[in-house]
Design a protein around this motif. Structure first.
Motif, PDB file in Angstrom:
ATOM      1  N   THR A   1     -23.237 -77.189 -73.614  1.00  0.00           N
ATOM      2  CA  THR A   1     -23.941 -76.639 -72.454  1.00  0.00           C
ATOM      3  C   THR A   1     -23.225 -75.403 -71.923  1.00  0.00           C
ATOM      4  O   THR A   1     -23.863 -74.391 -71.625  1.00  0.00           O
ATOM      5  CB  THR A   1     -24.068 -77.700 -71.344  1.00  0.00           C
TER       6      THR A   1
ATOM      7  N   LEU B   1     -30.206 -74.692 -66.725  1.00  0.00           N
ATOM      8  CA  LEU B   1     -29.001 -75.483 -66.989  1.00  0.00           C
ATOM      9  C   LEU B   1     -28.278 -75.870 -65.705  1.00  0.00           C
ATOM     10  O   LEU B   1     -27.335 -76.655 -65.735  1.00  0.00           O
ATOM     11  CB  LEU B   1     -28.044 -74.713 -67.903  1.00  0.00           C
TER      12      LEU B   1
ATOM     13  N   ARG C   1     -26.649 -81.318 -66.330  1.00  0.00           N
ATOM     14  CA  ARG C   1     -26.753 -79.961 -65.818  1.00  0.00           C
ATOM     15  C   ARG C   1     -25.514 -79.624 -64.996  1.00  0.00           C
ATOM     16  O   ARG C   1     -24.801 -80.505 -64.518  1.00  0.00           O
ATOM     17  CB  ARG C   1     -28.030 -79.792 -64.992  1.00  0.00           C
TER      18      ARG C   1
END
Length: 129
Positions: free
Chosen positions: A6, A25, A113
């Motif tokens: 991520t 994100l 996230r």
């Protein structure tokens, strides 16, 4: 959750100028701890910040040189390069290249996230360049 993936995706999307996808994100209640003059320390504030960065440095590249994860946090040492072809922090375009280091710390929410960010940029070097 693979927080390293991520974190790398953050930079890939910014490099591609895909600010809205980058925003996906970030958690809805995202908190920015780095000072963003004139902008809210929120998801929308950070998206506005990066739109301004990309406008000032259209060839902006953020290259991850080191990435460390531990639990729900990731730390990245990043090389920030670009050419100032637009206004930046009230300074008109100079046409000069910048090459500076920065460190980003990300905290992740349970859904994977990013919930918080702390950042340190070598601003003195950037202004000297």
């Amino acid at each position: 959750m693979d927080h390293a993936t991520t974190a790398r995706r953050v930079y890939d999307l910014i490099n591609a100028g895909e600010v809205d996808a980058f925003g996906d994100l970030l958690a809805d209640d995202f908190v920015e701890h780095e000072e963003l003059p004139g902008l809210a320390p929120s998801k929308d504030g950070v998206k506005t910040f990066f739109r301004g960065q990309i406008a000032a440095f259209p060839d902006l590249r953020m290259t991850v040189e080191d990435l460390i994860t531990d639990g729900a946090k990731a730390v990245a040492r990043v090389r920030y390069t670009g050419t100032q072809l637009g206004a930046f922090n009230g300074m008109p375009a100079t046409g000069k290249a910048v090459d500076v280091q920065l460190v980003d710390i990300f905290a992740f929410a349970d859904d994977g996230r990013i919930s918080e960010h702390w950042g340190v940029l070598d601003a003195l070097t950037m202004m000297q360049q």
